[in-house]
Design a protein around this motif. Sequence first.
Motif, PDB file in Angstrom:
ATOM      1  N   ALA A   1     -63.064  56.758  56.168  1.00 50.35           N
ATOM      2  CA  ALA A   1     -62.743  58.274  56.412  1.00 50.35           C
ATOM      3  C   ALA A   1     -61.643  58.371  57.345  1.00 50.35           C
ATOM      4  O   ALA A   1     -61.264  59.316  57.242  1.00 50.35           O
ATOM      5  CB  ALA A   1     -63.873  59.123  56.759  1.00 50.35           C
ATOM      6  N   GLY A   2     -61.341  57.146  57.877  1.00 57.79           N
ATOM      7  CA  GLY A   2     -60.100  57.162  58.713  1.00 57.79           C
ATOM      8  C   GLY A   2     -58.840  57.858  57.959  1.00 57.79           C
ATOM      9  O   GLY A   2     -58.106  58.363  58.874  1.00 57.79           O
ATOM     10  N   SER A   3     -58.479  57.595  56.841  1.00 56.13           N
ATOM     11  CA  SER A   3     -57.342  58.228  56.204  1.00 56.13           C
ATOM     12  C   SER A   3     -57.378  59.639  56.219  1.00 56.13           C
ATOM     13  O   SER A   3     -56.399  60.378  56.227  1.00 56.13           O
ATOM     14  CB  SER A   3     -57.228  57.493  54.925  1.00 56.13           C
ATOM     15  N   LEU A   4     -58.467  60.196  56.122  1.00 55.44           N
ATOM     16  CA  LEU A   4     -58.837  61.673  56.111  1.00 55.44           C
ATOM     17  C   LEU A   4     -58.559  62.064  57.523  1.00 55.44           C
ATOM     18  O   LEU A   4     -58.037  63.251  57.534  1.00 55.44           O
ATOM     19  CB  LEU A   4     -60.037  62.088  55.526  1.00 55.44           C
TER      20      LEU A   4
ATOM     21  N   PRO B   1     -56.665  71.729  56.687  1.00 57.07           N
ATOM     22  CA  PRO B   1     -58.087  72.358  56.880  1.00 57.07           C
ATOM     23  C   PRO B   1     -59.143  72.122  55.796  1.00 57.07           C
ATOM     24  O   PRO B   1     -60.360  72.370  56.329  1.00 57.07           O
ATOM     25  CB  PRO B   1     -57.203  74.051  56.685  1.00 57.07           C
ATOM     26  N   MET B   2     -58.552  71.777  54.428  1.00 58.18           N
ATOM     27  CA  MET B   2     -59.766  71.485  53.548  1.00 58.18           C
ATOM     28  C   MET B   2     -60.392  70.219  54.020  1.00 58.18           C
ATOM     29  O   MET B   2     -61.451  70.132  53.829  1.00 58.18           O
ATOM     30  CB  MET B   2     -59.202  71.424  52.070  1.00 58.18           C
ATOM     31  N   VAL B   3     -59.548  69.302  54.500  1.00 60.41           N
ATOM     32  CA  VAL B   3     -60.248  67.920  54.885  1.00 60.41           C
ATOM     33  C   VAL B   3     -61.289  68.291  56.116  1.00 60.41           C
ATOM     34  O   VAL B   3     -62.353  67.603  56.035  1.00 60.41           O
ATOM     35  CB  VAL B   3     -59.087  67.094  55.112  1.00 60.41           C
TER      36      VAL B   3
ATOM     37  N   ALA C   1     -62.821  71.293  56.582  1.00 56.35           N
ATOM     38  CA  ALA C   1     -64.096  71.743  56.118  1.00 56.35           C
ATOM     39  C   ALA C   1     -64.779  70.528  55.239  1.00 56.35           C
ATOM     40  O   ALA C   1     -66.231  70.515  55.221  1.00 56.35           O
ATOM     41  CB  ALA C   1     -63.618  72.754  55.112  1.00 56.35           C
ATOM     42  N   TYR C   2     -64.278  69.811  54.631  1.00 53.21           N
ATOM     43  CA  TYR C   2     -64.939  68.753  53.727  1.00 53.21           C
ATOM     44  C   TYR C   2     -65.891  67.929  54.910  1.00 53.21           C
ATOM     45  O   TYR C   2     -67.192  67.537  54.583  1.00 53.21           O
ATOM     46  CB  TYR C   2     -63.831  67.898  52.975  1.00 53.21           C
ATOM     47  N   LEU C   3     -65.205  67.255  55.812  1.00 55.90           N
ATOM     48  CA  LEU C   3     -65.765  66.396  56.962  1.00 55.90           C
ATOM     49  C   LEU C   3     -67.055  67.327  57.371  1.00 55.90           C
ATOM     50  O   LEU C   3     -68.010  66.648  57.662  1.00 55.90           O
ATOM     51  CB  LEU C   3     -64.748  65.945  57.829  1.00 55.90           C
ATOM     52  N   TRP C   4     -66.631  68.676  57.747  1.00 54.84           N
ATOM     53  CA  TRP C   4     -67.863  69.369  58.666  1.00 54.84           C
ATOM     54  C   TRP C   4     -68.870  69.596  57.887  1.00 54.84           C
ATOM     55  O   TRP C   4     -70.080  69.312  57.965  1.00 54.84           O
ATOM     56  CB  TRP C   4     -67.063  70.516  59.002  1.00 54.84           C
ATOM     57  N   LEU C   5     -68.626  69.960  56.454  1.00 55.58           N
ATOM     58  CA  LEU C   5     -69.872  70.094  55.466  1.00 55.58           C
ATOM     59  C   LEU C   5     -70.633  68.848  55.286  1.00 55.58           C
ATOM     60  O   LEU C   5     -71.573  68.906  55.327  1.00 55.58           O
ATOM     61  CB  LEU C   5     -69.240  70.633  54.169  1.00 55.58           C
ATOM     62  N   GLY C   6     -69.744  67.497  55.325  1.00 55.48           N
ATOM     63  CA  GLY C   6     -70.648  66.339  55.439  1.00 55.48           C
ATOM     64  C   GLY C   6     -71.579  66.293  56.506  1.00 55.48           C
ATOM     65  O   GLY C   6     -72.686  65.712  56.519  1.00 55.48           O
TER      66      GLY C   6
END
Length: 194
Positions: free
Chosen positions: A159-162, A173-175, A177-182
Amino acid sequence: MAGHFEATPGGGAAVALDEVEIAILRSLAVQLLELIGPGDEPAEDVDPLAALFAEGPSEPPTDPALARLFPEAYGDQDTELRAASAEFRRFTENDLRARKRTDALAVVRTLDALTITGDGGAVLELTGDECRNWLGALNDLRLTIGTRLEVSDEDEGEAGSLYRLPDSDPRKPMVMAYLWLGALQETLVETLMP
């Protein structure tokens, strides 16, 4: 409890959310409902057994996010497998869509039922069934956002690249949200494990 789910008596879970988090989760769930589309609910006078055998689409969706949510059952390597996938899709996609709509609607309804306190937050308490709906919806949201961001298995592994995206990147912002949802999904799974 802030930011992560904790187990509650009776097999449920709870999480403290602020107004912004509630608004983001609700907006994402509504967008997921719009992406999945309306259901073709059978009329009340339709035979329930006949409704079970109602045929759905046989072709995969063209939208990459929908294709991720409703993948091919057997891949598309050869003509025989494509035919088997089409047949499987024809009899399962409508039910799968209905379940995904139910999950996303449960998220919207539980968020709408919250009472915001004076400090601008609320504690979301879920029953065991609502937890299962939330797990399904969180998974679908992550799959959809991940597809839109073109997240690959390699990105998932590191996930480091994200995390290294510059703030100026429009995907940031979407990244986030993606990480937070995870993280929400992970803590909800952990609370439900025996």
